[in-house]
Design a protein around this motif. Structure first.
Motif, short mmCIF file in Angstrom:
data_model
loop_
_atom_site.label_atom_id
_atom_site.label_comp_id
_atom_site.label_asym_id
_atom_site.label_seq_id
_atom_site.Cartn_x
_atom_site.Cartn_y
_atom_site.Cartn_z
N TRP A 81 0.47 -10.64 2.75
CA TRP A 81 1.03 -9.66 3.70
C TRP A 81 1.15 -8.33 2.97
N VAL A 82 1.06 -7.25 3.73
CA VAL A 82 1.04 -5.91 3.13
C VAL A 82 2.15 -5.06 3.71
N MET A 83 2.97 -4.49 2.83
CA MET A 83 3.95 -3.50 3.22
C MET A 83 3.25 -2.14 3.20
N ASN A 84 3.00 -1.59 4.39
CA ASN A 84 2.33 -0.30 4.50
C ASN A 84 3.36 0.82 4.44
N VAL A 85 3.30 1.61 3.39
CA VAL A 85 4.25 2.69 3.20
C VAL A 85 3.58 4.02 3.56
N VAL A 86 4.23 4.79 4.42
CA VAL A 86 3.79 6.14 4.73
C VAL A 86 4.79 7.11 4.09
N PRO A 87 4.37 7.82 3.03
CA PRO A 87 5.29 8.76 2.37
C PRO A 87 5.79 9.81 3.35
N ILE A 88 7.01 10.28 3.14
CA ILE A 88 7.61 11.20 4.10
C ILE A 88 6.90 12.56 4.12
N ASP A 89 6.13 12.88 3.07
CA ASP A 89 5.41 14.15 3.06
C ASP A 89 3.94 13.98 3.41
N SER A 90 3.59 12.83 3.99
CA SER A 90 2.23 12.56 4.44
C SER A 90 2.17 12.57 5.96
N PRO A 91 0.99 12.70 6.54
CA PRO A 91 0.88 12.65 8.01
C PRO A 91 1.54 11.38 8.56
N ASP A 92 2.29 11.55 9.62
CA ASP A 92 3.05 10.42 10.17
C ASP A 92 2.15 9.51 10.99
N THR A 93 1.43 8.64 10.29
CA THR A 93 0.50 7.71 10.93
C THR A 93 1.08 6.31 11.08
N LEU A 94 2.36 6.14 10.76
CA LEU A 94 2.95 4.80 10.81
C LEU A 94 2.89 4.18 12.21
N PRO A 95 3.05 4.94 13.30
CA PRO A 95 2.90 4.32 14.62
C PRO A 95 1.53 3.68 14.83
N ILE A 96 0.49 4.24 14.23
CA ILE A 96 -0.86 3.67 14.36
C ILE A 96 -0.90 2.31 13.67
N ASP A 104 0.87 -1.17 0.00
CA ASP A 104 0.00 0.00 0.00
C ASP A 104 0.91 1.22 0.00
N MET A 105 0.94 1.95 -1.11
CA MET A 105 1.89 3.03 -1.29
C MET A 105 1.56 4.27 -0.48
N ASN A 106 0.35 4.35 0.05
CA ASN A 106 -0.05 5.48 0.90
C ASN A 106 -1.03 4.93 1.93
N HIS A 118 -1.02 -0.85 -4.39
CA HIS A 118 -2.24 -0.08 -4.18
C HIS A 118 -1.86 1.37 -3.94
N ALA A 119 -2.33 2.27 -4.81
CA ALA A 119 -1.93 3.67 -4.75
C ALA A 119 -3.16 4.55 -4.62
N ASP A 120 -3.47 4.95 -3.40
CA ASP A 120 -4.63 5.81 -3.14
C ASP A 120 -4.17 7.25 -3.04
N HIS A 121 -4.41 8.02 -4.11
CA HIS A 121 -4.04 9.43 -4.18
C HIS A 121 -2.54 9.64 -3.88
N VAL A 122 -1.73 8.79 -4.50
CA VAL A 122 -0.29 8.91 -4.35
C VAL A 122 0.31 9.70 -5.51
N PHE A 123 -0.06 9.34 -6.73
CA PHE A 123 0.60 9.89 -7.90
C PHE A 123 0.35 11.38 -8.08
N TYR A 158 8.72 4.17 6.26
CA TYR A 158 8.68 5.46 5.59
C TYR A 158 9.38 5.36 4.24
N HIS A 159 8.95 6.22 3.31
CA HIS A 159 9.62 6.23 2.01
C HIS A 159 9.31 7.52 1.28
N ASP A 160 10.23 7.91 0.42
CA ASP A 160 10.06 9.04 -0.49
C ASP A 160 9.87 8.47 -1.89
N TRP A 161 8.67 8.62 -2.45
CA TRP A 161 8.38 8.00 -3.73
C TRP A 161 9.02 8.71 -4.92
N CYS A 162 9.78 9.77 -4.67
CA CYS A 162 10.61 10.34 -5.73
C CYS A 162 11.91 9.56 -5.89
#
Length: 773
Positions: free
Chosen positions: A644-659, A626-628, A687-692, A669-673
């Motif tokens: 299994w799902v690798m949940n990626v939280v982009p570095i410019d998105s709200p930091d919800t990874l602890p949740i 899940d890219m976002n 799965h890219a929900d409003h990532v691009f 965390y990742h920078d998709w650039c």
């Protein structure tokens, strides 16, 4: 049309004057109806149009989606609350229209559906028989359906097509439209049933994907030393996109940020594994990574845990070096994995049970759910932990033992490429329930214990560190020296040595430590070594942040994250974390309500659309990204599947990874650039929900699509939910990549696209100078 013909026959009376007039009027009415339906046909080449229908594209011979009323009796599953659309109309089957000569797109304001074309095609799969029976009653509804459709506006547009059809449409779209009406067929197979993106209450769904920062900062803000992402506009060739194959030293295993040989050669030293860290090129490549010669579609899980195709990962060094330890063996066309490892030659399951027997409080799959496996080898430990309801984030560098992480991912086991060098790991603080290291040969005790202190940062208060290594049980001078240094360090860190378990079968031992749950020990230490970190130091900052030889205090406030252990699995998956109570969620609601609504939303999307309406054979899906990820709702909704799902939280998105970690899932965390730390061809579904649309503000969209192509396995799927402009751009790129357009749908400037990667590679090459030895 069949409806006109049948109605005409039924309407014949005597040869009286009024009967003749009635027939004439009826014929005119039918001709008007035919013209109306013909004018409503949607050209499939229109890049604006999208649909969540997802019939198996390789078996769809049509230009316009076929709608099946049986598929939409419960189509409200894509909604958060109910199936009521924006103007108050509920979903039903009134808007379904069928032409005998082919399929039409029924473009109702609040519904678009798909219908099977003929009864003769219903025998393709015995699994579909019960579903196909519902078609026998559709004829009774045709007249009523037609009347309800004629006055309807065309707002929703749908199409489904094959890659071949896409090419033909570019050559002659009008003739293809006409041909589609008379050459439509659906042959169902095990890839999934027909369904499109539910559109009633669409605005509610898409609003849920528009995030705010809420109470969370972003990794970009938290990590002061992150590299500034390159700003560039999208370069698009109006006549199409030109792709070339990457010519690099790494060949089919190319990872742009780890194979930047030009940057590595300029490093002042490599004593801290700097050469294994990320060194991204100034501009992300837009070329495509070649396939290994002889590549085959991967073996399915769970068989893949035991064996994979040799030609998919054609490396034998590990089999030669570690074959006697049951890591991996070359057996004919396969690489087989007996389940062993350096510390558990006789199998991972025995070793896993030995650890819990040594300390029952570990409670695999209940208390201990999310594990970090350091120096994972081929990740057999993580692969067999699935049987104990545990997920392990395994990592190792590229590559001390030639493709070990690539083996793990090809087997269907979570793993990333990473190294404990000079920077923090890409995870927030206090998120792993247990950390494991089986003879990973990391010098924990050197430089003030800097590397072990990094594990202390990501380990939960009260969490365990399992160290199964030779210094625990061997008595030679070197190992005894390391054990003494390790004992001194862990004591100064206030880690409690709970037990040293002995595995008689494998002839090894494991020392199990526990991190403190209060600051009392820190305050009583005679010396402040290792020192406590400054109050200003953010333990959650993890993107390109240098390692520090210090410890953060343990949270003690009852409302603070980390002050309590999470709920036992699986309750923690669904229950909002206790520490969300005072925060505002990313969608603007109170955080607990935001969390619950997001989970309900994705459960409905997955259960009523993705599982049955995207044409995806989920038995062939294992590695998902899940890219976002936001709250991890998409991953949580897939809980019942063997994925299994690798949940990626982009570095410019709200930091919800602890949740995400709090609910028993994992991610990073990742920078998709930039390129992701994984080998090519390692994920079955992205799965890219409003990532691009977010990414293209900072970097080239073509480079991000090339990265998606690199990550995806052939026949892998990419699901994109985004604005119509971005969907159109991605669709055009996908066509130029010879990807199959599985589904495309749009409404109110928002859309959904599902595409499938093929085996196609360009003939031209592009030399990437930064990646040439």
């Amino acid at each position: 049309m069949a409806q006109g013909k049948y109605s005409r026959g039924d309407g014949r009376k005597s040869s009286s004057y009024w009967s003749t007039v009635s027939i004439v009027v009826f014929v005119v009415f039918c001709l008007v109806g035919i013209w109306t339906f013909m004018s409503s046909m949607v050209p499939v080449q229109n890049s604006d149009l999208t649909s969540e229908e997802a019939v198996p594209v390789s078996q769809v011979k049509q230009m316009v989606t076929e709608n099946d009323s049986r598929q939409f009796k419960d189509i409200s599953g894509d909604l958060l609350e109910d199936s009521t659309n924006g103007d108050g109309n509920t979903r039903n089957d009134q808007n379904i229209v069928e032409k005998e000569s082919g399929n039409t797109v029924n473009e109702n304001q609040e519904e678009v559906v798909i219908k099977e074309s003929s009864d003769s095609e219903q025998t393709e799969s015995e699994e579909r028989l019960d579903e196909n029976k519902s078609e026998s009653v559709e004829g009774e509804k045709k007249s009523e359906t037609k009347e309800s459709q004629e006055g309807t506006k065309q707002e929703d547009k749908v199409h489904s097509q094959t890659a071949e059809e896409a090419n033909e449409q570019n050559q002659d779209k009008h003739s293809k439209n006409n041909a589609a009406e008379n050459n439509m067929e659906i042959q169902e197979n095990d890839r999934g049933s027909d369904e499109v993106f539910p559109t009633g209450a669409q605005s509610e769904i898409l609003n849920e994907t528009t995030t705010q920062d809420g109470a969370w900062s972003t990794q970009a803000k938290e990590s002061q030393n992150e590299k500034e992402s390159q700003q560039s506009s999208i370069t698009k060739n109006q006549s199409g996109y030109s792709w070339k194959v990457c010519k690099v030293t790494a060949g089919p295993d190319y990872i742009p940020c780890l194979d930047n040989l030009q940057a590595i050669r300029k490093l002042p030293g490599m004593g801290h594994y700097e050469h294994r860290e990320r060194h991204c090129p100034d501009e992300a490549p837009t070329c495509l990574v070649p396939l290994p010669e002889g590549y085959r579609f991967p073996v399915k899980w769970p068989t893949s845990r035991e064996k994979i195709w040799y030609y998919n990962v054609p490396h034998t060094k590990l089999a030669e070096v570690k074959g006697h330890q049951n890591w991996v063996k070359l057996t004919g066309e396969y690489l087989s994995f007996p389940g062993g490892g350096t510390q558990f030659i006789n199998g991972a399951l025995h070793y896993i049970d030995f650890i819990q027997k040594s300390l029952p409080a570990i409670a695999w799959g209940k208390r201990s759910r999310v594990i970090l496996d350091v120096g994972c080898g081929v990740a057999s430990f993580g692969g067999f932990l699935f049987e104990r309801d545990v997920v392990a984030m395994s990592f190792a560098p590229k590559d001390e033992h030639e493709a070990q992480v690539q083996f793990a991912l090809e087997r269907g086991i979570p793993a990333i490429l990473s190294v404990m060098g000079t920077k923090r790991l890409p995870f927030p603080s206090a998120v792993f329930d247990l950390i494991h290291c089986a003879r990973c040969r990391v010098p924990w005790h050197i430089e003030g214990g800097k590397l072990l202190l990094e594990l202390n940062r990501v380990l939960r208060p009260g969490g365990y560190f399992v160290w199964s290594a030779t210094p625990v049980y061997r008595k030679d001078s070197e190992n005894v020296g390391i054990w003494k240094a390790m004992s001194k360090l862990t004591k100064s860190m206030c880690w409690d040595l709970v037990v040293i378990g002995k595995d008689q079968l494998n002839g090894v031992s494991a020392a199990i430590y526990r991190k403190p749950t209060s600051n009392e020990c820190y305050e009583k230490r005679p010396q402040n070594e290792p020192p406590l970190c400054k109050e200003s130091d953010d333990p959650n900052a993890a993107w390109n942040v240098p390692l520090q030889a210090c410890m953060h205090k343990v949270p003690v406030d009852a409302s603070e994250r980390g002050s309590r252990w999470p709920e036992q699995w699986p309750l923690r998956l669904e229950k909002p974390p206790y520490w969300l109570n005072s925060q505002v969620g990313v969608y603007g609601k109170g955080a607990p309500e935001d969390f619950t609504a997001d989970y309900k939303h994705w459960k409905n999307v997955v259960s009523h659309s993705y599982l049955s309406g995207m044409g995806i054979n989920w038995s062939s899906v294992r590695n998902v990204m899940d890219m976002n990820a936001v709250y991890g709702g998409f991953a949580a909704a897939l809980k019942g599947l063997k994925v299994w799902v690798m949940n990626v939280v982009p570095i410019d998105s709200p930091d919800t990874l602890p949740i995400i970690y709090e609910r028993g899932l994992f991610g990073m965390y990742h920078d998709w650039c930039q390129s992701f730390n994984t080998y090519p061809r390692t994920y079955d579904l992205l799965h890219a929900d409003h990532v691009f649309s977010s990414i293209k503000k900072r970097c080239k969209l073509m480079a991000v699509v090339a990265e998606a192509d690199r990550i995806l396995r052939p026949e892998g799927k990419l699901i994109i939910r985004d604005n119509v402009e971005t969907i159109g751009e991605i669709e055009n790129m996908a066509k130029s990549l010879h990807w199959e357009i599985r589904l495309i749908y749009s409404k109110d400037n928002e859309g959904l696209l599902c595409v499938q990667k093929t085996m196609w590679r360009p003939t031209e090459t592009e030399t990437i100078m930064s990646a040439i030895a």
